[in-house]
Scaffold this motif. Structure first.
Motif, short mmCIF file in Angstrom:
data_model
loop_
_atom_site.label_atom_id
_atom_site.label_comp_id
_atom_site.label_asym_id
_atom_site.label_seq_id
_atom_site.Cartn_x
_atom_site.Cartn_y
_atom_site.Cartn_z
N VAL A 1 55.05 -39.36 36.09
CA VAL A 1 56.21 -38.59 35.66
C VAL A 1 56.67 -38.96 34.24
CG1 VAL A 1 56.99 -38.28 38.03
CG2 VAL A 1 57.85 -40.22 36.70
N GLY A 2 55.97 -39.88 33.61
CA GLY A 2 56.32 -40.27 32.25
C GLY A 2 55.18 -41.04 31.61
N GLU A 3 55.12 -41.05 30.29
CA GLU A 3 54.13 -41.84 29.56
C GLU A 3 54.79 -42.49 28.36
OE1 GLU A 3 50.88 -39.81 27.70
OE2 GLU A 3 52.14 -38.24 26.82
N ALA A 4 54.30 -43.67 28.00
CA ALA A 4 54.80 -44.37 26.82
C ALA A 4 53.69 -45.28 26.32
CB ALA A 4 56.05 -45.19 27.13
N VAL A 5 53.63 -45.48 25.01
CA VAL A 5 52.63 -46.35 24.41
C VAL A 5 53.32 -47.57 23.81
CG1 VAL A 5 50.88 -46.59 22.61
CG2 VAL A 5 51.03 -44.47 23.94
N SER B 1 60.23 -30.14 30.54
CA SER B 1 61.06 -30.56 29.41
C SER B 1 60.91 -29.64 28.21
CB SER B 1 60.71 -31.98 28.99
OG SER B 1 59.43 -32.01 28.38
N GLY B 2 59.86 -28.81 28.24
CA GLY B 2 59.56 -27.97 27.10
C GLY B 2 58.41 -28.49 26.26
N SER B 3 58.07 -29.75 26.43
CA SER B 3 56.92 -30.35 25.75
C SER B 3 56.30 -31.36 26.70
CB SER B 3 57.34 -31.02 24.44
OG SER B 3 56.23 -31.62 23.80
N ASP B 4 55.41 -30.85 27.57
CA ASP B 4 54.90 -31.67 28.67
C ASP B 4 53.38 -31.76 28.65
OD1 ASP B 4 57.43 -32.10 30.35
OD2 ASP B 4 57.41 -29.92 30.10
N ARG B 5 52.92 -32.67 29.48
CA ARG B 5 51.50 -32.79 29.78
C ARG B 5 51.32 -32.76 31.30
NH1 ARG B 5 49.55 -37.47 25.46
NH2 ARG B 5 48.74 -36.04 23.88
N VAL C 1 43.59 -34.10 31.26
CA VAL C 1 44.97 -34.04 30.78
C VAL C 1 45.09 -32.82 29.89
CG1 VAL C 1 46.79 -35.19 29.47
CG2 VAL C 1 45.24 -36.55 30.90
N ALA C 2 46.10 -32.00 30.15
CA ALA C 2 46.28 -30.76 29.40
C ALA C 2 47.73 -30.60 28.98
CB ALA C 2 45.85 -29.57 30.25
N ASP C 3 47.94 -29.83 27.94
CA ASP C 3 49.30 -29.52 27.50
C ASP C 3 49.96 -28.55 28.48
OD1 ASP C 3 49.10 -31.10 25.23
OD2 ASP C 3 48.45 -29.45 23.94
N GLY C 4 51.25 -28.74 28.70
CA GLY C 4 52.00 -27.84 29.57
C GLY C 4 52.39 -28.49 30.89
N HIS C 5 53.22 -27.80 31.65
CA HIS C 5 53.73 -28.29 32.94
C HIS C 5 53.21 -27.40 34.05
CE1 HIS C 5 56.57 -29.45 36.09
NE2 HIS C 5 57.01 -30.44 35.32
N ALA C 6 52.84 -28.01 35.19
CA ALA C 6 52.23 -27.28 36.30
C ALA C 6 53.15 -26.22 36.88
CB ALA C 6 51.82 -28.26 37.39
N HIS C 7 54.46 -26.35 36.68
CA HIS C 7 55.41 -25.39 37.25
C HIS C 7 55.70 -24.23 36.32
CE1 HIS C 7 57.09 -28.71 40.13
NE2 HIS C 7 55.88 -28.31 40.44
N TYR D 1 54.59 -34.72 32.93
CA TYR D 1 55.49 -35.65 32.25
C TYR D 1 55.71 -35.22 30.81
CZ TYR D 1 50.70 -37.25 31.39
OH TYR D 1 49.36 -37.28 31.10
N PRO D 2 56.88 -35.57 30.24
CA PRO D 2 57.13 -35.28 28.83
C PRO D 2 56.10 -35.94 27.94
CG PRO D 2 59.16 -35.88 29.94
CD PRO D 2 58.04 -36.17 30.90
N ARG D 3 55.64 -35.20 26.97
CA ARG D 3 54.60 -35.71 26.08
C ARG D 3 55.15 -36.82 25.17
NH1 ARG D 3 50.61 -32.03 22.26
NH2 ARG D 3 49.48 -33.76 21.31
N TRP D 4 54.40 -37.91 25.06
CA TRP D 4 54.76 -39.01 24.17
C TRP D 4 54.50 -38.58 22.73
CZ3 TRP D 4 57.44 -43.27 24.22
CH2 TRP D 4 57.22 -44.27 23.27
#
Length: 305
Positions: free
Chosen positions: A84-88, A191-195, A244-250, A274-277
């Motif tokens: 549900v989230g990503e961070a580097v 979120s509008g900018s998801d993966r 991994v692809a751009d966009g949200h499954a919903h 999840y929101p894109r990092w």
């Protein structure tokens, strides 16, 4: 998953102060109850069986690429844990001692850090000693008060232990970057900018199977940002592709893509949205192209000879 949050309980593998603990703030959690656990497997199992609990897992780093053992457990072992989230987490590695002098004989750190600093260790003729984390290495150097010990650790970890830096160029990479996944029981709203991460088993395993799947992404105008192939144990010539692809499954167009893949007979597991990092990404240790890369003209010339 960034921003201000209510207090949450978050589990992770490793001790308090480890990188898996330090990364939690990058997800936007300023006030949380840390729950250290002995293994990644325990984190995944506990989150999948405990509603409302969150977990943090490393899934990729600069030196090893995708951490397939962690991904395999998320793919094959659980149905109720989603990314549900990503961070580097990006950190330099320095050398620290108790008094700031360079007359040391032994380097102490986590095994991965020791590998990254192998050239420095060999050049200095240092002995090595393993620690469960960089924090544990710094605590050992601070606790023994032995000026001959050097802890290899991120600057923040060394300074928090009260140690003094003596070397700032010890690793073979300028920064150690690790991508972490935040896992939970339920998917977040778009979120509008998801993966979106998917595990796809093609309906057949033969020439053209991957091309057919990639064609579905193209026809639905969904950008595929990464793909990893995992052969299935006990199944001859059957592969699972982690995409991994751009966009949200919903939301569209990913929602239509998923329906199309299922109608075509492919098996699809939704691993997370999840929101894109948007900050630093995990990159290879090298800035150079692979040796031996051929230009198109060279290929054409050799084919004509």
């Amino acid at each position: 998953m960034a921003g201000n949050r209510e207090r949450s309980m978050i589990c992770f593998a490793g001790p308090i102060g480890s990188s898996d603990h330090r990364v939690i703030e990058l997800f936007g959690f300023k006030d949380f109850d840390p729950l250290p656990m002995p293994s990644v497997e325990e984190v995944i199992f506990t989150v999948s069986t405990t509603p409302g609990l969150l977990g943090v897992l490393p899934i990729e780093n600069s030196t090893e690429g995708e951490l397939t053992l962690t991904l395999d457990r998320l793919i094959f072992d659980v149905d109720d844990a989603f990314i549900v989230g990503e961070a580097v987490l990006a950190e330099e590695i320095w050398g620290f001692s108790i008094n700031g002098e360079a007359s040391v004989h032994t380097a102490i750190s986590h095994s991965m850090i020791l590998d990254l600093c192998a050239d420095f260790i060999r050049h200095r003729g240092l002995n090595v000693r393993h620690a469960v984390s960089t924090k544990a290495a710094c605590d050992e150097v601070a606790g023994t008060r032995d000026p001959g010990l050097m802890a290899l650790a991120p600057p923040s970890v060394g300074s928090q232990a009260g140690l003094n830096p003596i070397e700032t160029q010890v690793a073979q990479v300028s920064e150690l970057r690790t991508r972490y996944a935040l896992i939970a029981n339920n998917l977040p709203a778009p979120s509008g900018s998801d993966r979106t991460m998917l595990a796809i088993v093609p309906r057949y395993d033969a020439v053209g199977a991957l091309s057919e799947i990639a064609g579905q992404f193209k026809s639905h105008d969904v950008n595929m940002t990464s793909i990893l192939s995992r052969p299935l144990a006990g199944e001859r010539d059957v592969h699972c592709f982690v995409v991994v692809a751009d966009g949200h499954a919903h939301t569209e167009p990913v929602r239509s893509l998923l329906r199309s893949l299922l109608r075509a007979g492919h098996q699809v597991k939704l691993m997370g949205c999840y929101p894109r990092w948007t900050a630093k990404e995990v990159v290879t240790p090298s800035t150079q192209l692979p040796r031996g890369v051929l230009a198109y003209e060279e290929i054409s010339d050799s084919a004509q000879q």
